[in-house]
Design a protein around this motif. Structure first.
Motif, PDB file in Angstrom:
ATOM      1  N   GLY A 127      10.780  23.708  26.627  1.00 19.69           N
ATOM      2  CA  GLY A 127      10.329  22.392  27.109  1.00 19.69           C
ATOM      3  C   GLY A 127       9.523  21.665  26.037  1.00 19.69           C
ATOM      4  N   MET A 128       8.711  22.405  25.304  1.00 26.76           N
ATOM      5  CA  MET A 128       7.895  21.795  24.246  1.00 26.76           C
ATOM      6  C   MET A 128       8.770  21.305  23.089  1.00 26.76           C
ATOM      7  SD  MET A 128       4.780  21.584  25.077  1.00 26.76           S
ATOM      8  CE  MET A 128       3.118  22.171  24.733  1.00 26.76           C
ATOM      9  N   ALA A 155      10.168  18.161  24.429  1.00 26.56           N
ATOM     10  CA  ALA A 155       9.142  17.137  24.666  1.00 26.56           C
ATOM     11  C   ALA A 155       8.696  16.501  23.364  1.00 26.56           C
ATOM     12  CB  ALA A 155       7.951  17.744  25.402  1.00 26.56           C
ATOM     13  N   VAL A 156       8.477  17.343  22.330  1.00 25.91           N
ATOM     14  CA  VAL A 156       7.983  16.770  21.078  1.00 25.91           C
ATOM     15  C   VAL A 156       9.126  16.216  20.246  1.00 25.91           C
ATOM     16  CG1 VAL A 156       7.917  18.948  19.718  1.00 25.91           C
ATOM     17  CG2 VAL A 156       6.376  17.077  19.155  1.00 25.91           C
ATOM     18  N   GLY A 157      10.255  16.948  20.185  1.00 28.91           N
ATOM     19  CA  GLY A 157      11.360  16.488  19.351  1.00 28.91           C
ATOM     20  C   GLY A 157      11.942  15.196  19.901  1.00 28.91           C
ATOM     21  N   ARG A 158      12.234  15.197  21.189  1.00 26.16           N
ATOM     22  CA  ARG A 158      12.867  14.032  21.806  1.00 26.16           C
ATOM     23  C   ARG A 158      11.852  13.028  22.362  1.00 26.16           C
ATOM     24  NH1 ARG A 158      18.083  13.986  22.925  1.00 26.16           N
ATOM     25  NH2 ARG A 158      17.476  11.823  23.134  1.00 26.16           N
ATOM     26  N   ARG A 159      10.596  13.278  22.061  1.00 25.44           N
ATOM     27  CA  ARG A 159       9.510  12.314  22.328  1.00 25.44           C
ATOM     28  C   ARG A 159       9.370  11.976  23.814  1.00 25.44           C
ATOM     29  NH1 ARG A 159      10.246   7.738  17.839  1.00 25.44           N
ATOM     30  NH2 ARG A 159       8.126   7.258  18.512  1.00 25.44           N
ATOM     31  N   ILE A 160       9.549  12.960  24.652  1.00 23.54           N
ATOM     32  CA  ILE A 160       9.555  12.711  26.099  1.00 23.54           C
ATOM     33  C   ILE A 160       8.174  12.279  26.604  1.00 23.54           C
ATOM     34  CG2 ILE A 160       9.882  13.816  28.356  1.00 23.54           C
ATOM     35  CD1 ILE A 160      12.152  15.485  27.023  1.00 23.54           C
ATOM     36  N   ALA A 161       7.137  12.956  26.087  1.00 22.82           N
ATOM     37  CA  ALA A 161       5.788  12.608  26.574  1.00 22.82           C
ATOM     38  C   ALA A 161       5.395  11.203  26.124  1.00 22.82           C
ATOM     39  CB  ALA A 161       4.775  13.645  26.080  1.00 22.82           C
ATOM     40  N   GLU A 162       5.754  10.874  24.900  1.00 16.90           N
ATOM     41  CA  GLU A 162       5.468   9.518  24.388  1.00 16.90           C
ATOM     42  C   GLU A 162       6.191   8.452  25.213  1.00 16.90           C
ATOM     43  OE1 GLU A 162       5.731   8.276  20.004  1.00 16.90           O
ATOM     44  OE2 GLU A 162       6.436  10.338  20.038  1.00 16.90           O
ATOM     45  N   ASP A 169      -0.047  24.032  23.495  1.00 19.42           N
ATOM     46  CA  ASP A 169      -0.515  24.406  24.838  1.00 19.42           C
ATOM     47  C   ASP A 169      -1.872  25.107  24.734  1.00 19.42           C
ATOM     48  OD1 ASP A 169      -0.152  24.677  27.699  1.00 19.42           O
ATOM     49  OD2 ASP A 169       0.237  26.814  27.371  1.00 19.42           O
ATOM     50  N   VAL A 170      -2.268  25.443  23.515  1.00 13.68           N
ATOM     51  CA  VAL A 170      -3.488  26.229  23.296  1.00 13.68           C
ATOM     52  C   VAL A 170      -4.249  25.651  22.109  1.00 13.68           C
ATOM     53  CG1 VAL A 170      -2.662  28.389  24.314  1.00 13.68           C
ATOM     54  CG2 VAL A 170      -2.062  27.842  21.961  1.00 13.68           C
ATOM     55  N   TYR A 171      -5.547  25.894  22.084  1.00  7.73           N
ATOM     56  CA  TYR A 171      -6.416  25.213  21.114  1.00  7.73           C
ATOM     57  C   TYR A 171      -7.396  26.213  20.511  1.00  7.73           C
ATOM     58  CZ  TYR A 171      -4.083  21.680  23.637  1.00  7.73           C
ATOM     59  OH  TYR A 171      -3.063  20.964  24.185  1.00  7.73           O
TER      60      TYR A 171
END
Ligand code: GLV
Length: 324
Positions: free
Chosen positions: A112-113, A116-123, A264-266
């Motif tokens: 999913g990540m 989400a990042v590659g296809r810019r879903i969250a943006e 997902d973690v920091y």
């Protein structure tokens, strides 16, 4: 008086009633309540024969302070870096984890990540939600390709393997790095080839970190390793924050030396490095990779099974250390 068990987590009714038959159960639902101060946590822990915790810290001092009574630390997680396992072992306290039940959920999330990042879903979600979609969609949110691209998996344990199987379905080329290469039969089955870490970083369009946090993996991805990555690459961390030098990652992103990151973690959870949240090309989630409904229930059930077996002196499904 029945021995006391402290659950520092949300827990389903079946787990509470099952444990309640033999133990006096004290449950602080961390999902519905504010975090406890270290002092309040210490007070609830005092006198318990067993504790169940998710990823809250249980350091050497806390363990030593409870060593007289505490027999089992049942972690509701696969990683145990939040627990001073060496201190527990010294005091004869068994540590258990929930490896196995969250493999598929975390692998789902890892993929999913990538999307989400590659296809810019969250943006794109933020844009649409803000009411900016005017129908002029053709030029919007062109992202990184996924199919046909190389995915580098760092950490080829169970979750790494499950992630690799999914990525094959997307037509990705798979390479991996692990301290020890996995058996050929596994590598063949998941279709991944071992590479030195430096090569993997240089070749991958997407790099997923799935390694446990240990002294060896602390800051595994630091400034010099980030510099090996392609400028069109994405870094995805669903392992533990300190595996990445977060300030170095931030600098690389700000300088445009990477295409994006999904975290997902920091490093200093729950705090984020200053400036991270301002970057559009970064997907940020609050350490929820294993959080699908069934998995969350199963994690609690398995932690409880470990705890009960350990207290009853029976074989424990998921021991992390050896005591006695
Ligand atoms: C959660 O992060 C886990 O280690 O299971």
């Amino acid at each position: 008086m029945r021995p006391r068990v402290y659950i520092h987590s949300w827990a389903p009714e079946d787990v509470l009633s099952d444990l309640g038959r033999d133990y006096a159960v004290d449950c602080y639902d961390t999902s519905a309540n504010p975090p406890l101060s270290a002092e309040a946590f210490g007070e609830r822990l005092a006198g318990a024969v067993a504790v169940m915790i998710h990823t809250s810290t249980l350091d050497g001092d806390m363990i030593a302070a409870n060593a007289e009574t505490l027999k089992v630390i049942a972690s509701i997680a696969v990683g145990t870096d939040h627990i001073d396992v060496a201190a527990a072992t010294r005091h004869g306290i068994l540590v258990t984890n929930t490896s196995g039940v969250l493999t598929e959920a975390v692998a789902d999330f890892a993929i999913g990540m990538v999307l989400a990042v590659g296809r810019r879903i969250a943006e794109a979600d933020r844009f649409t939600r803000a009411g900016h979609f005017q129908g002029n969609n053709f030029g919007l949110y062109w992202g990184g390709e996924v199919n046909g691209e190389t995915l580098g998996i760092v950490g080829m344990g169970r979750i790494g393997q499950a992630t690799a199987r999914r990525a094959r379905g997307f037509g990705m080329k798979l390479i991996y790095h692990n301290r020890n290469p996995v058996a050929d039969s596994i590598a063949d089955e998941v279709g991944a080839t071992w590479r030195p870490l430096e090569d993997l970083l240089g070749q991958s369009r997407y790099v997923i970190l799935l390694t446990p946090l240990t002294p060896e993996t602390h800051h595994l991805i630091d400034e010099s390793r980030l510099r090996l990555m392609r400028s069109d690459a994405y870094l995805i961390n669903v392992s533990r924050g300190p595996v990445v030098h977060e300030a170095a990652l931030l600098a690389a992103l700000q300088a445009g030396r990477l295409a994006g990151a999904a975290l997902d973690v920091y490093e200093n959870e729950p705090a984020l490095a200053d400036g991270l949240a301002a970057l559009e090309n970064v997907v940020l989630t609050p350490h929820v990779a294993s959080a699908d409904v069934a998995t969350r229930h199963n994690m609690l059930r398995l932690a409880a099974t470990n705890l009960k077996a350990a207290l009853a002196g029976e074989p424990v499904p998921n021991p992390v250390n050896r005591v006695g």
